[in-house]
Design a protein around this motif. Sequence first.
Motif, PDB file in Angstrom:
ATOM      1  N   ALA A  72      46.940  34.443  56.883  1.00 34.01           N
ATOM      2  CA  ALA A  72      45.740  34.328  57.592  1.00 34.01           C
ATOM      3  C   ALA A  72      44.613  35.452  57.148  1.00 34.01           C
ATOM      4  CB  ALA A  72      45.898  34.704  59.326  1.00 34.01           C
ATOM      5  N   LEU A  73      45.050  36.652  56.761  1.00 34.25           N
ATOM      6  CA  LEU A  73      44.114  37.565  55.827  1.00 34.25           C
ATOM      7  C   LEU A  73      43.647  36.760  54.821  1.00 34.25           C
ATOM      8  CD1 LEU A  73      42.843  40.252  55.463  1.00 34.25           C
ATOM      9  CD2 LEU A  73      44.996  40.990  54.469  1.00 34.25           C
ATOM     10  N   TYR A  74      44.510  36.271  53.913  1.00 34.56           N
ATOM     11  CA  TYR A  74      44.121  35.582  52.642  1.00 34.56           C
ATOM     12  C   TYR A  74      43.012  34.437  52.980  1.00 34.56           C
ATOM     13  CZ  TYR A  74      46.729  38.904  49.696  1.00 34.56           C
ATOM     14  OH  TYR A  74      47.002  39.745  49.076  1.00 34.56           O
ATOM     15  N   ARG A  75      43.607  33.624  53.892  1.00 36.56           N
ATOM     16  CA  ARG A  75      42.435  32.644  54.325  1.00 36.56           C
ATOM     17  C   ARG A  75      41.256  33.142  54.607  1.00 36.56           C
ATOM     18  NH1 ARG A  75      46.801  30.341  57.216  1.00 36.56           N
ATOM     19  NH2 ARG A  75      46.002  31.277  59.312  1.00 36.56           N
ATOM     20  N   ALA A  76      41.261  34.194  55.484  1.00 33.91           N
ATOM     21  CA  ALA A  76      39.772  34.796  55.761  1.00 33.91           C
ATOM     22  C   ALA A  76      38.999  35.292  54.537  1.00 33.91           C
ATOM     23  CB  ALA A  76      40.107  36.137  56.994  1.00 33.91           C
ATOM     24  N   LEU A  77      39.841  36.018  53.817  1.00 29.57           N
ATOM     25  CA  LEU A  77      39.140  36.342  52.486  1.00 29.57           C
ATOM     26  C   LEU A  77      38.714  35.291  51.754  1.00 29.57           C
ATOM     27  CD1 LEU A  77      41.490  39.255  51.383  1.00 29.57           C
ATOM     28  CD2 LEU A  77      39.611  39.584  52.858  1.00 29.57           C
ATOM     29  N   LEU A  78      39.237  34.253  51.633  1.00 25.64           N
ATOM     30  CA  LEU A  78      38.695  32.964  50.827  1.00 25.64           C
ATOM     31  C   LEU A  78      37.655  32.532  51.372  1.00 25.64           C
ATOM     32  CD1 LEU A  78      42.110  31.342  49.644  1.00 25.64           C
ATOM     33  CD2 LEU A  78      40.381  32.027  48.195  1.00 25.64           C
ATOM     34  N   ALA A  79      37.588  32.318  52.922  1.00 24.86           N
ATOM     35  CA  ALA A  79      36.579  31.567  53.612  1.00 24.86           C
ATOM     36  C   ALA A  79      35.297  32.813  53.439  1.00 24.86           C
ATOM     37  CB  ALA A  79      37.029  31.589  55.097  1.00 24.86           C
ATOM     38  N   ALA A  80      35.614  33.854  53.625  1.00 24.41           N
ATOM     39  CA  ALA A  80      34.475  34.844  53.524  1.00 24.41           C
ATOM     40  C   ALA A  80      33.749  34.677  52.186  1.00 24.41           C
ATOM     41  CB  ALA A  80      34.792  36.244  53.793  1.00 24.41           C
ATOM     42  N   SER A  81      34.524  34.747  51.066  1.00 25.54           N
ATOM     43  CA  SER A  81      34.094  34.738  49.577  1.00 25.54           C
ATOM     44  C   SER A  81      33.372  33.545  49.365  1.00 25.54           C
ATOM     45  CB  SER A  81      35.305  34.673  48.594  1.00 25.54           C
ATOM     46  OG  SER A  81      36.008  33.533  48.456  1.00 25.54           O
ATOM     47  N   GLY A  82      33.596  32.268  49.906  1.00 24.65           N
ATOM     48  CA  GLY A  82      33.120  31.076  49.794  1.00 24.65           C
ATOM     49  C   GLY A  82      33.085  30.609  48.309  1.00 24.65           C
ATOM     50  N   SER A  83      34.031  31.193  47.735  1.00 30.52           N
ATOM     51  CA  SER A  83      34.088  31.005  46.063  1.00 30.52           C
ATOM     52  C   SER A  83      35.038  29.784  45.771  1.00 30.52           C
ATOM     53  CB  SER A  83      34.664  32.119  45.338  1.00 30.52           C
ATOM     54  OG  SER A  83      35.048  31.816  43.977  1.00 30.52           O
ATOM     55  N   ARG A  84      34.401  28.500  45.371  1.00 38.74           N
ATOM     56  CA  ARG A  84      35.217  27.324  45.104  1.00 38.74           C
ATOM     57  C   ARG A  84      36.232  27.495  43.811  1.00 38.74           C
ATOM     58  NH1 ARG A  84      31.671  22.202  44.968  1.00 38.74           N
ATOM     59  NH2 ARG A  84      33.548  21.227  44.768  1.00 38.74           N
ATOM     60  N   GLU A  85      35.916  28.569  43.024  1.00 39.65           N
ATOM     61  CA  GLU A  85      36.792  28.754  41.789  1.00 39.65           C
ATOM     62  C   GLU A  85      37.814  29.576  42.205  1.00 39.65           C
ATOM     63  OE1 GLU A  85      36.620  27.910  38.347  1.00 39.65           O
ATOM     64  OE2 GLU A  85      35.500  26.379  39.536  1.00 39.65           O
ATOM     65  N   LEU A  86      37.901  30.456  43.189  1.00 38.66           N
ATOM     66  CA  LEU A  86      39.049  31.292  43.704  1.00 38.66           C
ATOM     67  C   LEU A  86      39.846  30.426  44.506  1.00 38.66           C
ATOM     68  CD1 LEU A  86      37.327  34.567  44.668  1.00 38.66           C
ATOM     69  CD2 LEU A  86      39.004  34.405  43.003  1.00 38.66           C
TER      70      LEU A  86
END
Length: 234
Positions: A150-164
Motif C-alpha cells: 500500500a505504501l508503494y502504491r501511495a508513492l506511485l500515485a502521489a508521484s503521478g509518474s507514468r515512467e516510474l
Amino acid sequence: MPAAPLTDPFADVPFAAPDAPVTAADAVFHGIVQGLSQQRFVPGQRLVEVDLAAQFGVSRASVREALQRLAAEGVVELHRHKGAAIRTLTPPETLDVLDVAERMTGLLARSAARAVAAGAPGDAIEAALAAIDAADRSHDADAFAQARRALYRALLAASGSRELRRLLPSIHMPIVYAQHRPATLQQVRLRDYQAMGQAILAGDEAAADAAGMQHVRNVRDAIASRLAAQGDLH
C-alpha cells in the motif's frame, strides 16, 4: 504490464501490489506474484499447469497465458521439457537487482516528495505508514506485506509518474525478497520506511531521495551478510 505489469518494490511486485485481476490470466499472474511475498510460491518451484488451473479455478489456456507473461517479466523461466519454474537469482544477479532498485527507490521517493511539496495529498502515505507500524507491533507478516504494498502504491500515485509506473515493475524485487529473508529484514524496512515517509511528507526531495536509496543499501547489506555467512557471495 499491455497485460498489467508487475507493480511491488518493489511487490509483491517490485514496488506495489498490482490492481485487481480483470481476466482469468490476470488472476493467475497476480496470484503467483503475490504468492511469492506470502511464501506460497518460492524461487525454483516448478509450476504445473494442471495444478495452477485447479488452484485458481481457470482453464489451462489462461494458465499458459499467465506463465508467458510472467516469463516476459523475468519472474518465471520456461523450459522446453521441464515446464515452468519460478526464477532463482544467483548472488551476483541479486546484487545487480538491488543496485538498480537503489536508484529507482530514491527516484520514487524524490518524485513523491516533489508532488507533496506541490500540494498533492499525503493521506494515503500516512495511512500506509501507520498500517506498517501496526502490523509490526502485532507481528503480522501478511499485514506488514500488505501495508508495504500500500505504501508503494501511495508513492506511485502521489508521484503521478507514468515512467516510474512503467519501469518499476521490471525490477525483480519480488524474487529477491522471496529468495532472501534475513531475520533482520523487517526491522530494516520498518525503520527505513519511517525515515523515507517523513522526508516525503515534509516535501524534502533531497532527503527523500537519500532515504529511499539508503533503504535499499540497508536491504543489500542484510542480504549480502547472509550470503557471505553461507559462503555464497562471490
